[in-house]
Scaffold this active site. Structure first.
Site, PDB file in Angstrom:
ATOM      1  N   HIS A  48      45.716  72.578  55.746  1.00 29.43           N
ATOM      2  CA  HIS A  48      47.157  72.367  55.841  1.00 29.43           C
ATOM      3  C   HIS A  48      47.756  72.602  54.454  1.00 29.43           C
ATOM      4  O   HIS A  48      47.281  72.042  53.472  1.00 29.43           O
ATOM      5  CB  HIS A  48      47.444  70.956  56.346  1.00 29.43           C
ATOM      6  CG  HIS A  48      47.067  70.781  57.788  1.00 29.43           C
ATOM      7  ND1 HIS A  48      47.438  69.690  58.534  1.00 29.43           N
ATOM      8  CD2 HIS A  48      46.358  71.590  58.626  1.00 29.43           C
ATOM      9  CE1 HIS A  48      46.974  69.832  59.777  1.00 29.43           C
ATOM     10  NE2 HIS A  48      46.303  70.965  59.849  1.00 29.43           N
ATOM     11  N   LYS A 106      60.829  79.649  62.215  1.00 29.29           N
ATOM     12  CA  LYS A 106      59.488  79.702  61.590  1.00 29.29           C
ATOM     13  C   LYS A 106      58.665  80.823  62.234  1.00 29.29           C
ATOM     14  O   LYS A 106      57.937  81.535  61.559  1.00 29.29           O
ATOM     15  CB  LYS A 106      58.762  78.354  61.760  1.00 29.29           C
ATOM     16  CG  LYS A 106      59.385  77.208  60.963  1.00 29.29           C
ATOM     17  CD  LYS A 106      58.483  75.993  60.862  1.00 29.29           C
ATOM     18  CE  LYS A 106      58.649  75.016  62.003  1.00 29.29           C
ATOM     19  NZ  LYS A 106      57.982  73.711  61.753  1.00 29.29           N
ATOM     20  N   HIS A 159      61.806  66.601  65.892  1.00 31.83           N
ATOM     21  CA  HIS A 159      61.516  66.034  64.572  1.00 31.83           C
ATOM     22  C   HIS A 159      62.554  64.960  64.266  1.00 31.83           C
ATOM     23  O   HIS A 159      63.731  65.119  64.618  1.00 31.83           O
ATOM     24  CB  HIS A 159      61.556  67.150  63.520  1.00 31.83           C
ATOM     25  CG  HIS A 159      61.173  66.682  62.154  1.00 31.83           C
ATOM     26  ND1 HIS A 159      62.098  66.455  61.172  1.00 31.83           N
ATOM     27  CD2 HIS A 159      59.969  66.360  61.617  1.00 31.83           C
ATOM     28  CE1 HIS A 159      61.478  66.038  60.066  1.00 31.83           C
ATOM     29  NE2 HIS A 159      60.183  65.973  60.315  1.00 31.83           N
ATOM     30  N   ALA A 194      59.365  74.567  55.814  1.00 31.95           N
ATOM     31  CA  ALA A 194      58.130  75.257  56.208  1.00 31.95           C
ATOM     32  C   ALA A 194      58.372  76.751  56.413  1.00 31.95           C
ATOM     33  O   ALA A 194      57.512  77.578  56.116  1.00 31.95           O
ATOM     34  CB  ALA A 194      57.574  74.618  57.475  1.00 31.95           C
ATOM     35  N   GLN A 200      53.089  67.857  67.476  1.00 30.62           N
ATOM     36  CA  GLN A 200      52.922  66.435  67.151  1.00 30.62           C
ATOM     37  C   GLN A 200      52.299  65.756  68.374  1.00 30.62           C
ATOM     38  O   GLN A 200      52.448  66.252  69.506  1.00 30.62           O
ATOM     39  CB  GLN A 200      54.308  65.835  66.839  1.00 30.62           C
ATOM     40  CG  GLN A 200      54.302  64.396  66.397  1.00 30.62           C
ATOM     41  CD  GLN A 200      53.396  64.182  65.185  1.00 30.62           C
ATOM     42  OE1 GLN A 200      52.183  64.047  65.351  1.00 30.62           O
ATOM     43  NE2 GLN A 200      53.981  64.143  63.999  1.00 30.62           N
ATOM     44  N   GLU A 255      41.351  67.740  64.270  1.00 34.70           N
ATOM     45  CA  GLU A 255      41.925  67.673  62.916  1.00 34.70           C
ATOM     46  C   GLU A 255      41.258  66.515  62.185  1.00 34.70           C
ATOM     47  O   GLU A 255      41.131  65.426  62.738  1.00 34.70           O
ATOM     48  CB  GLU A 255      43.432  67.425  63.019  1.00 34.70           C
ATOM     49  CG  GLU A 255      44.091  67.230  61.670  1.00 34.70           C
ATOM     50  CD  GLU A 255      45.535  66.755  61.777  1.00 34.70           C
ATOM     51  OE1 GLU A 255      46.406  67.570  62.102  1.00 34.70           O
ATOM     52  OE2 GLU A 255      45.778  65.558  61.533  1.00 34.70           O
ATOM     53  N   ARG A 287      56.091  71.454  55.912  1.00 38.65           N
ATOM     54  CA  ARG A 287      56.969  70.988  54.827  1.00 38.65           C
ATOM     55  C   ARG A 287      56.395  69.762  54.148  1.00 38.65           C
ATOM     56  O   ARG A 287      56.442  69.613  52.939  1.00 38.65           O
ATOM     57  CB  ARG A 287      58.354  70.655  55.389  1.00 38.65           C
ATOM     58  CG  ARG A 287      59.370  70.347  54.300  1.00 38.65           C
ATOM     59  CD  ARG A 287      60.581  69.644  54.850  1.00 38.65           C
ATOM     60  NE  ARG A 287      60.277  68.282  55.268  1.00 38.65           N
ATOM     61  CZ  ARG A 287      61.156  67.427  55.741  1.00 38.65           C
ATOM     62  NH1 ARG A 287      62.410  67.800  55.870  1.00 38.65           N
ATOM     63  NH2 ARG A 287      60.805  66.211  56.104  1.00 38.65           N
ATOM     64  N   GLY A 288      55.825  68.832  54.952  1.00 36.89           N
ATOM     65  CA  GLY A 288      55.406  67.535  54.411  1.00 36.89           C
ATOM     66  C   GLY A 288      56.537  66.537  54.540  1.00 36.89           C
ATOM     67  O   GLY A 288      57.685  66.901  54.812  1.00 36.89           O
ATOM     68  N   ASP A 289      56.199  65.271  54.375  1.00 33.08           N
ATOM     69  CA  ASP A 289      57.191  64.201  54.482  1.00 33.08           C
ATOM     70  C   ASP A 289      57.711  63.814  53.106  1.00 33.08           C
ATOM     71  O   ASP A 289      57.214  64.290  52.086  1.00 33.08           O
ATOM     72  CB  ASP A 289      56.556  62.975  55.157  1.00 33.08           C
ATOM     73  CG  ASP A 289      56.427  63.199  56.658  1.00 33.08           C
ATOM     74  OD1 ASP A 289      57.377  63.751  57.257  1.00 33.08           O
ATOM     75  OD2 ASP A 289      55.387  62.832  57.217  1.00 33.08           O
TER      76      ASP A 289
END
Ligand code: FAD
Length: 318
Positions: free
Chosen positions: A95, A200, A184, A145, A211, A19, A125-127
Protein backbone atom coordinates in the site's frame (compact mmCIF):
# COMPACT_ATOMS: atom_id res chain seq x y z
CA UNK A 1 1.86 -11.06 -12.23
CA UNK A 2 -0.77 -8.31 -12.30
CA UNK A 3 -3.96 -8.66 -10.22
CA UNK A 4 -6.01 -8.08 -13.37
CA UNK A 5 -4.18 -11.00 -15.04
CA UNK A 6 -4.84 -13.26 -12.03
CA UNK A 7 -8.53 -12.37 -12.33
CA UNK A 8 -8.56 -12.98 -16.08
CA UNK A 9 -6.80 -16.34 -15.70
CA UNK A 10 -9.35 -17.46 -13.08
CA UNK A 11 -12.05 -17.37 -15.83
CA UNK A 12 -14.88 -16.31 -13.53
CA UNK A 13 -13.85 -18.40 -10.50
CA UNK A 14 -13.69 -16.30 -7.32
CA UNK A 15 -10.16 -16.05 -5.89
CA UNK A 16 -9.04 -15.82 -2.26
CA UNK A 17 -6.71 -13.07 -1.01
CA UNK A 18 -5.76 -11.41 2.26
CA UNK A 19 -4.38 -8.18 3.66
CA UNK A 20 -1.79 -8.21 6.41
CA UNK A 21 -0.45 -5.48 8.66
CA UNK A 22 3.31 -5.18 9.32
CA UNK A 23 4.29 -6.02 12.91
CA UNK A 24 5.21 -3.25 15.33
CA UNK A 25 8.88 -2.32 15.45
CA UNK A 26 10.95 -4.89 17.33
CA UNK A 27 8.62 -7.82 16.56
CA UNK A 28 10.00 -10.75 14.58
CA UNK A 29 8.67 -11.44 11.08
CA UNK A 30 8.16 -15.07 12.20
CA UNK A 31 4.94 -14.01 13.96
CA UNK A 32 3.69 -12.66 10.66
CA UNK A 33 4.54 -15.93 8.90
CA UNK A 34 2.56 -17.84 11.56
CA UNK A 35 -0.51 -15.90 10.43
CA UNK A 36 0.16 -16.31 6.73
CA UNK A 37 1.04 -20.06 6.83
CA UNK A 38 -2.53 -21.28 7.51
CA UNK A 39 -3.86 -19.23 4.57
CA UNK A 40 -1.52 -20.66 1.95
CA UNK A 41 -3.63 -23.79 1.37
CA UNK A 42 -6.24 -21.50 -0.27
CA UNK A 43 -3.63 -20.43 -2.82
CA UNK A 44 -3.94 -16.64 -2.61
CA UNK A 45 -2.57 -15.22 -5.87
CA UNK A 46 -1.66 -12.05 -3.97
CA UNK A 47 -1.28 -10.68 -0.46
CA UNK A 48 -1.64 -6.99 0.40
CA UNK A 49 0.65 -5.36 2.95
CA UNK A 50 -0.63 -2.17 4.56
CA UNK A 51 1.38 0.97 5.26
CA UNK A 52 0.99 2.92 8.49
CA UNK A 53 1.68 6.59 8.51
CA UNK A 54 3.85 8.38 11.03
CA UNK A 55 2.57 9.34 14.47
CA UNK A 56 3.72 11.30 17.49
CA UNK A 57 5.11 9.43 20.52
CA UNK A 58 6.13 10.93 23.83
CA UNK A 59 9.41 9.80 25.41
CA UNK A 60 10.03 10.23 29.15
CA UNK A 61 13.34 12.09 29.57
CA UNK A 62 13.76 11.27 33.27
CA UNK A 63 13.67 14.89 34.44
CA UNK A 64 9.90 15.11 34.39
CA UNK A 65 9.98 16.32 30.81
CA UNK A 66 8.50 14.50 27.86
CA UNK A 67 10.03 14.68 24.40
CA UNK A 68 7.70 14.56 21.40
CA UNK A 69 9.05 12.43 18.55
CA UNK A 70 7.58 11.55 15.21
CA UNK A 71 7.92 7.91 14.19
CA UNK A 72 6.43 5.02 12.24
CA UNK A 73 5.39 2.21 14.58
CA UNK A 74 4.89 -0.36 11.79
CA UNK A 75 7.53 0.30 9.15
CA UNK A 76 8.84 -2.26 6.67
CA UNK A 77 6.02 -2.64 4.11
CA UNK A 78 8.30 -3.07 1.09
CA UNK A 79 10.72 -5.36 2.97
CA UNK A 80 7.81 -7.54 4.09
CA UNK A 81 6.48 -7.68 0.51
CA UNK A 82 9.89 -8.87 -0.70
CA UNK A 83 10.16 -11.43 2.12
CA UNK A 84 6.68 -12.85 1.42
CA UNK A 85 7.30 -13.06 -2.33
CA UNK A 86 10.54 -14.90 -1.65
CA UNK A 87 9.14 -17.29 0.98
CA UNK A 88 5.72 -18.15 -0.52
CA UNK A 89 6.14 -17.33 -4.20
CA UNK A 90 2.98 -15.19 -4.28
CA UNK A 91 2.52 -11.67 -5.59
CA UNK A 92 2.45 -8.94 -2.98
CA UNK A 93 0.73 -5.58 -3.10
CA UNK A 94 2.33 -2.83 -1.03
CA UNK A 95 0.00 0.00 0.00
CA UNK A 96 1.44 3.34 -1.06
CA UNK A 97 0.19 6.43 0.79
CA UNK A 98 0.03 10.13 0.01
CA UNK A 99 0.01 11.10 3.71
CA UNK A 100 3.44 11.11 5.34
CA UNK A 101 5.42 10.84 2.10
CA UNK A 102 6.90 13.43 -0.23
CA UNK A 103 6.67 12.79 -3.96
CA UNK A 104 10.41 12.03 -3.99
CA UNK A 105 10.02 9.40 -1.26
CA UNK A 106 7.18 7.87 -3.22
CA UNK A 107 9.32 7.78 -6.36
CA UNK A 108 12.14 5.98 -4.50
CA UNK A 109 9.65 3.51 -3.03
CA UNK A 110 8.27 2.75 -6.50
CA UNK A 111 11.80 2.24 -7.81
CA UNK A 112 12.40 -0.28 -4.99
CA UNK A 113 9.23 -2.06 -6.16
CA UNK A 114 10.52 -2.20 -9.75
CA UNK A 115 13.83 -3.75 -8.60
CA UNK A 116 11.98 -6.30 -6.46
CA UNK A 117 9.66 -7.41 -9.26
CA UNK A 118 6.56 -6.11 -7.47
CA UNK A 119 3.94 -5.69 -10.21
CA UNK A 120 1.03 -4.28 -8.21
CA UNK A 121 0.57 -1.35 -5.85
CA UNK A 122 -2.46 -0.03 -3.98
CA UNK A 123 -2.65 3.79 -4.21
CA UNK A 124 -4.23 5.44 -1.16
CA UNK A 125 -4.47 8.90 0.31
CA UNK A 126 -4.21 7.76 3.94
CA UNK A 127 -6.02 9.23 6.92
CA UNK A 128 -5.30 12.27 9.05
CA UNK A 129 -2.47 11.85 11.55
CA UNK A 130 -3.60 10.98 15.07
CA UNK A 131 -4.46 14.26 16.77
CA UNK A 132 -5.35 16.06 13.50
CA UNK A 133 -9.04 16.44 12.77
CA UNK A 134 -8.71 16.33 9.00
CA UNK A 135 -6.23 15.08 6.45
CA UNK A 136 -3.51 17.59 5.65
CA UNK A 137 -1.30 16.80 2.67
CA UNK A 138 2.35 16.34 3.58
CA UNK A 139 4.53 19.19 2.31
CA UNK A 140 5.79 18.08 -1.09
CA UNK A 141 3.37 15.15 -1.12
CA UNK A 142 0.12 14.31 -2.92
CA UNK A 143 -3.29 15.55 -1.75
CA UNK A 144 -5.51 12.82 -3.23
CA UNK A 145 -5.11 9.19 -4.27
CA UNK A 146 -5.95 10.27 -7.85
CA UNK A 147 -2.74 12.34 -7.96
CA UNK A 148 -0.76 9.36 -6.71
CA UNK A 149 -2.27 7.14 -9.43
CA UNK A 150 -1.12 9.69 -12.04
CA UNK A 151 2.36 9.80 -10.48
CA UNK A 152 2.67 5.98 -10.62
CA UNK A 153 1.59 5.93 -14.26
CA UNK A 154 3.96 8.79 -15.13
CA UNK A 155 6.85 6.81 -13.66
CA UNK A 156 5.84 3.83 -15.79
CA UNK A 157 6.10 6.18 -18.80
CA UNK A 158 9.63 7.17 -17.77
CA UNK A 159 8.54 10.57 -16.40
CA UNK A 160 10.55 10.91 -13.19
CA UNK A 161 10.44 13.96 -10.92
CA UNK A 162 13.88 14.99 -12.15
CA UNK A 163 12.73 14.91 -15.78
CA UNK A 164 12.03 12.37 -18.52
CA UNK A 165 14.31 9.32 -18.56
CA UNK A 166 14.50 6.57 -21.16
CA UNK A 167 14.17 3.70 -18.75
CA UNK A 168 14.34 -0.04 -19.27
CA UNK A 169 11.04 -0.99 -17.67
CA UNK A 170 8.32 -1.99 -20.10
CA UNK A 171 6.19 -3.41 -17.34
CA UNK A 172 3.52 -1.13 -15.88
CA UNK A 173 2.31 -1.31 -12.31
CA UNK A 174 -1.19 -2.65 -11.92
CA UNK A 175 -2.80 -0.09 -9.62
CA UNK A 176 -5.53 -0.71 -7.07
CA UNK A 177 -7.59 2.04 -5.40
CA UNK A 178 -10.03 2.12 -2.50
CA UNK A 179 -13.83 2.18 -2.84
CA UNK A 180 -16.44 2.70 -0.14
CA UNK A 181 -19.82 0.90 -0.39
CA UNK A 182 -21.07 3.09 2.49
CA UNK A 183 -19.25 6.16 1.02
CA UNK A 184 -16.06 7.67 2.39
CA UNK A 185 -16.66 9.55 5.64
CA UNK A 186 -15.60 12.91 4.16
CA UNK A 187 -17.71 12.62 1.00
CA UNK A 188 -21.02 14.52 1.03
CA UNK A 189 -22.85 11.66 -0.76
CA UNK A 190 -22.28 8.22 -2.25
CA UNK A 191 -22.78 9.64 -5.76
CA UNK A 192 -20.09 12.28 -5.13
CA UNK A 193 -17.71 9.66 -3.77
CA UNK A 194 -18.36 7.41 -6.78
CA UNK A 195 -17.50 10.30 -9.12
CA UNK A 196 -14.20 10.68 -7.24
CA UNK A 197 -13.64 6.94 -7.61
CA UNK A 198 -14.25 7.29 -11.34
CA UNK A 199 -11.61 10.03 -11.46
CA UNK A 200 -9.11 7.57 -9.92
CA UNK A 201 -10.00 4.97 -12.53
CA UNK A 202 -9.84 7.56 -15.33
CA UNK A 203 -6.38 8.54 -14.00
CA UNK A 204 -5.29 4.94 -14.67
CA UNK A 205 -6.30 2.72 -11.73
CA UNK A 206 -6.89 -0.89 -12.78
CA UNK A 207 -9.04 -2.29 -10.00
CA UNK A 208 -10.92 -1.31 -6.83
CA UNK A 209 -10.81 -2.94 -3.38
CA UNK A 210 -13.64 -1.99 -1.09
CA UNK A 211 -13.75 -1.00 2.53
CA UNK A 212 -15.23 -3.73 4.74
CA UNK A 213 -19.04 -3.94 4.83
CA UNK A 214 -21.41 -6.32 6.62
CA UNK A 215 -24.50 -6.13 4.42
CA UNK A 216 -24.10 -7.38 0.87
CA UNK A 217 -26.90 -5.17 -0.41
CA UNK A 218 -24.53 -2.22 0.11
CA UNK A 219 -21.93 -3.82 -2.15
CA UNK A 220 -24.55 -4.71 -4.77
CA UNK A 221 -25.80 -1.10 -4.83
CA UNK A 222 -22.21 0.19 -5.00
CA UNK A 223 -21.29 -2.05 -7.93
CA UNK A 224 -24.50 -1.19 -9.78
CA UNK A 225 -23.98 2.57 -9.35
CA UNK A 226 -20.29 2.31 -10.22
CA UNK A 227 -21.09 0.45 -13.46
CA UNK A 228 -23.82 3.00 -14.27
CA UNK A 229 -21.26 5.85 -14.32
CA UNK A 230 -18.72 3.90 -16.36
CA UNK A 231 -16.44 2.35 -13.73
CA UNK A 232 -15.71 -0.90 -15.52
CA UNK A 233 -12.65 -2.24 -13.69
CA UNK A 234 -12.86 -5.26 -11.31
CA UNK A 235 -14.37 -4.42 -7.91
CA UNK A 236 -13.00 -6.64 -5.13
CA UNK A 237 -15.00 -6.77 -1.88
CA UNK A 238 -13.13 -6.51 1.44
CA UNK A 239 -14.34 -8.89 4.18
CA UNK A 240 -13.68 -8.59 7.89
CA UNK A 241 -15.01 -11.24 10.27
CA UNK A 242 -16.08 -9.92 13.67
CA UNK A 243 -14.04 -11.73 16.34
CA UNK A 244 -14.46 -9.83 19.62
CA UNK A 245 -17.08 -7.73 21.39
CA UNK A 246 -14.71 -4.78 21.12
CA UNK A 247 -15.09 -4.92 17.32
CA UNK A 248 -18.64 -3.56 17.74
CA UNK A 249 -17.12 -0.27 18.84
CA UNK A 250 -13.73 -0.35 17.17
CA UNK A 251 -14.70 -1.16 13.55
CA UNK A 252 -17.27 1.65 13.13
CA UNK A 253 -14.92 4.10 14.85
CA UNK A 254 -11.78 3.28 12.88
CA UNK A 255 -13.25 2.28 9.51
CA UNK A 256 -16.35 4.53 9.53
CA UNK A 257 -18.77 1.74 8.69
CA UNK A 258 -22.16 0.65 10.04
CA UNK A 259 -22.92 -2.73 11.58
CA UNK A 260 -26.32 -4.39 11.08
CA UNK A 261 -28.62 -4.54 14.13
CA UNK A 262 -29.01 -8.30 13.81
CA UNK A 263 -25.24 -8.86 14.04
CA UNK A 264 -24.89 -6.43 16.96
CA UNK A 265 -27.66 -8.26 18.88
CA UNK A 266 -26.12 -11.67 18.26
CA UNK A 267 -22.69 -10.52 19.42
CA UNK A 268 -24.06 -8.70 22.48
CA UNK A 269 -25.98 -11.74 23.66
CA UNK A 270 -23.00 -14.13 23.21
CA UNK A 271 -21.75 -15.63 26.46
CA UNK A 272 -18.02 -15.79 25.64
CA UNK A 273 -15.35 -14.88 23.08
CA UNK A 274 -15.48 -18.26 21.36
CA UNK A 275 -19.17 -17.81 20.65
CA UNK A 276 -18.52 -14.32 19.26
CA UNK A 277 -15.82 -15.66 16.99
CA UNK A 278 -18.23 -18.34 15.75
CA UNK A 279 -20.93 -15.72 15.10
CA UNK A 280 -18.42 -13.67 13.08
CA UNK A 281 -17.39 -16.72 11.07
CA UNK A 282 -20.98 -17.71 10.25
CA UNK A 283 -21.87 -14.14 9.26
CA UNK A 284 -18.84 -13.91 6.94
CA UNK A 285 -19.48 -17.37 5.44
CA UNK A 286 -23.04 -16.32 4.51
CA UNK A 287 -21.76 -13.03 3.09
CA UNK A 288 -19.05 -14.79 1.06
CA UNK A 289 -21.38 -17.44 -0.40
CA UNK A 290 -23.77 -14.76 -1.61
CA UNK A 291 -20.91 -12.65 -2.99
CA UNK A 292 -19.56 -15.63 -4.93
CA UNK A 293 -23.02 -16.15 -6.45
CA UNK A 294 -23.02 -12.46 -7.38
CA UNK A 295 -19.78 -13.17 -9.29
CA UNK A 296 -17.17 -11.16 -7.37
CA UNK A 297 -13.67 -11.74 -8.79
CA UNK A 298 -11.88 -12.04 -5.44
CA UNK A 299 -12.82 -12.24 -1.75
CA UNK A 300 -10.23 -10.10 0.02
CA UNK A 301 -9.93 -10.73 3.77
CA UNK A 302 -8.73 -8.16 6.28
CA UNK A 303 -6.68 -10.30 8.67
CA UNK A 304 -5.62 -7.57 11.13
CA UNK A 305 -3.06 -9.98 12.60
CA UNK A 306 -5.40 -12.99 13.02
CA UNK A 307 -5.94 -15.74 10.49
CA UNK A 308 -7.55 -18.70 12.30
CA UNK A 309 -11.09 -17.42 11.67
CA UNK A 310 -10.29 -16.56 8.04
CA UNK A 311 -9.04 -20.12 7.55
CA UNK A 312 -12.35 -21.49 8.84
CA UNK A 313 -14.33 -19.20 6.54
CA UNK A 314 -12.19 -20.03 3.51
CA UNK A 315 -12.59 -23.77 4.24
CA UNK A 316 -16.36 -23.39 3.98
CA UNK A 317 -16.53 -21.22 0.89
CA UNK A 318 -13.62 -22.31 -1.36
P1 FAD B 1 -9.12 9.55 -1.96
O1 FAD B 1 -9.57 8.70 -3.08
O2 FAD B 1 -8.11 10.60 -2.24
O3 FAD B 1 -10.44 10.22 -1.35
C1 FAD B 1 -10.43 10.86 -0.08
C2 FAD B 1 -11.66 11.75 0.08
O4 FAD B 1 -11.53 12.89 -0.75
C3 FAD B 1 -12.98 11.09 -0.33
O5 FAD B 1 -13.98 11.57 0.53
C4 FAD B 1 -13.21 11.56 -1.75
O6 FAD B 1 -14.59 11.59 -2.08
C5 FAD B 1 -12.60 12.95 -1.69
N1 FAD B 1 -11.98 13.41 -2.93
C6 FAD B 1 -11.23 12.71 -3.80
N2 FAD B 1 -10.78 13.49 -4.77
C7 FAD B 1 -11.23 14.74 -4.51
C8 FAD B 1 -11.08 16.01 -5.14
N3 FAD B 1 -10.37 16.14 -6.28
N4 FAD B 1 -11.69 17.08 -4.57
C9 FAD B 1 -12.40 16.97 -3.44
N5 FAD B 1 -12.58 15.78 -2.79
C10 FAD B 1 -12.00 14.70 -3.32
N6 FAD B 1 -4.95 3.69 5.13
C11 FAD B 1 -3.65 3.62 5.52
O7 FAD B 1 -3.19 4.54 6.23
N7 FAD B 1 -2.86 2.56 5.18
C12 FAD B 1 -3.31 1.54 4.41
O8 FAD B 1 -2.55 0.61 4.11
C13 FAD B 1 -4.67 1.57 3.98
N8 FAD B 1 -5.19 0.58 3.23
C14 FAD B 1 -6.49 0.65 2.79
C15 FAD B 1 -7.00 -0.35 1.96
C16 FAD B 1 -8.32 -0.30 1.53
C17 FAD B 1 -8.87 -1.39 0.65
C18 FAD B 1 -9.17 0.77 1.93
C19 FAD B 1 -10.61 0.82 1.50
C20 FAD B 1 -8.67 1.78 2.75
C21 FAD B 1 -7.33 1.75 3.18
N9 FAD B 1 -6.78 2.76 3.97
C22 FAD B 1 -5.46 2.68 4.38
C23 FAD B 1 -7.61 3.88 4.43
C24 FAD B 1 -7.56 5.11 3.47
O9 FAD B 1 -6.28 5.64 3.46
C25 FAD B 1 -8.57 6.13 4.02
O10 FAD B 1 -9.88 5.64 3.90
C26 FAD B 1 -8.44 7.56 3.47
O11 FAD B 1 -9.22 8.41 4.33
C27 FAD B 1 -8.94 7.76 2.06
O12 FAD B 1 -8.10 7.20 1.16
P2 FAD B 1 -8.49 7.14 -0.42
O13 FAD B 1 -7.33 6.56 -1.11
O14 FAD B 1 -9.81 6.50 -0.59
O15 FAD B 1 -8.58 8.70 -0.72
Amino acid sequence: MKITEHIKNAKGKTLFSAEIVPPTKGTSIEDLYKNIDPLMEFKPPFIDVTTSREEYVFIERGNGLMERKITRMRPGTIGICAAIQHKYNVDTVPHVLCGGFTKEETEYLLIDCLYLGIDNVMALRGDAMKGQNHFQPTEGGHAYAKDLVRHINDLCDGKYLSGEITHEYNNRFCIGVAGYPEKHIEAPSLQYDLQKLKEKVDAGAHYVVTQMFFENKKLFRFVEQARAIGINVPIIPGIKPIATKNHLKMLPKVFKIDLPEELIKEVESAKDNNTIKQIGIEWAVNQCKELINFGVPVLHFYSMGKSDNIKQIAKEVF
